[in-house]
Design an enzyme around this catalytic site. Sequence first.
Site, short mmCIF file in Angstrom:
data_model
loop_
_atom_site.label_atom_id
_atom_site.label_comp_id
_atom_site.label_asym_id
_atom_site.label_seq_id
_atom_site.Cartn_x
_atom_site.Cartn_y
_atom_site.Cartn_z
N HIS A 44 38.52 35.89 32.18
CA HIS A 44 38.72 35.08 30.98
C HIS A 44 38.05 33.71 31.19
CE1 HIS A 44 42.36 33.76 33.35
NE2 HIS A 44 41.93 32.58 32.92
P1 TYD Z 1 46.40 35.40 33.59
O1 TYD Z 1 45.98 33.98 33.39
O2 TYD Z 1 45.81 36.43 32.69
O3 TYD Z 1 46.16 35.85 35.10
P2 TYD Z 1 44.83 35.90 35.99
O4 TYD Z 1 43.78 35.09 35.34
O5 TYD Z 1 45.25 35.36 37.32
O6 TYD Z 1 44.42 37.32 36.12
O7 TYD Z 1 47.99 35.46 33.50
C1 TYD Z 1 48.74 36.64 33.76
C2 TYD Z 1 49.97 36.61 32.87
O8 TYD Z 1 50.80 35.49 33.15
C3 TYD Z 1 49.61 36.53 31.38
O9 TYD Z 1 50.53 37.36 30.67
C4 TYD Z 1 49.88 35.08 31.01
C5 TYD Z 1 50.98 34.67 31.98
N1 TYD Z 1 50.91 33.25 32.38
C6 TYD Z 1 51.90 32.37 31.97
O10 TYD Z 1 52.85 32.74 31.26
N2 TYD Z 1 51.83 31.05 32.35
C7 TYD Z 1 50.82 30.60 33.14
O11 TYD Z 1 50.79 29.37 33.48
C8 TYD Z 1 49.80 31.51 33.55
C9 TYD Z 1 48.65 31.05 34.41
C10 TYD Z 1 49.88 32.83 33.16
#
Ligand code: TYD
Length: 131
Positions: A44
């Site tokens: 992302h």
């Molecule tokens: P995501 O940012 O997609 O993870 P990565 O980039 O590490 O693969 O986040 C995973 C899940 O956690 C997604 O459902 C969003 C949630 N999340 C929160 O609720 N708060 C946060 O601060 C973060 C970073 C993620």
Amino acid sequence: MVDLNEIVDSRGSLHIFERFDDIPMDVKRFYILSNLNDEDRGFHAHKELTQIAVCISGSCIIKLDDGHKEIDIKLDTPSKGLIIRPMMWREMRDFSKDCLLLVFADEVYDENDYIRNYENFKSLAQKTDGQ
Ligand code: TYD
């Protein structure tokens, strides 16, 4: 990359993150990635959010892509932070068993700030560049 202040003596190492003059970023949130395995993460970009990632244990690779070119960066020390500015696609991989990734963010969590589709990201990045 930004260098964190490092104070090392016989008792161990101390790494300090203090608001940098050259980075206008106030930390509103931090999160920690741990128990990582061979599944890649990220995939992302953020529209507005700036983050700084510090690998405080072990190592991993972060791929950054601005829509034009991409670069792989190995994070393997608590003495360096990787600044991830807005409109930067990121993918994380090759986590060591002991990898702990500490990420500072300048805003609270907002799903609307995410761009999770690479093609959308690429066309948005190229539109922004044309302005
Ligand atoms: P995501 O940012 O997609 O993870 P990565 O980039 O590490 O693969 O986040 C995973 C899940 O956690 C997604 O459902 C969003 C949630 N999340 C929160 O609720 N708060 C946060 O601060 C973060 C970073 C993620």
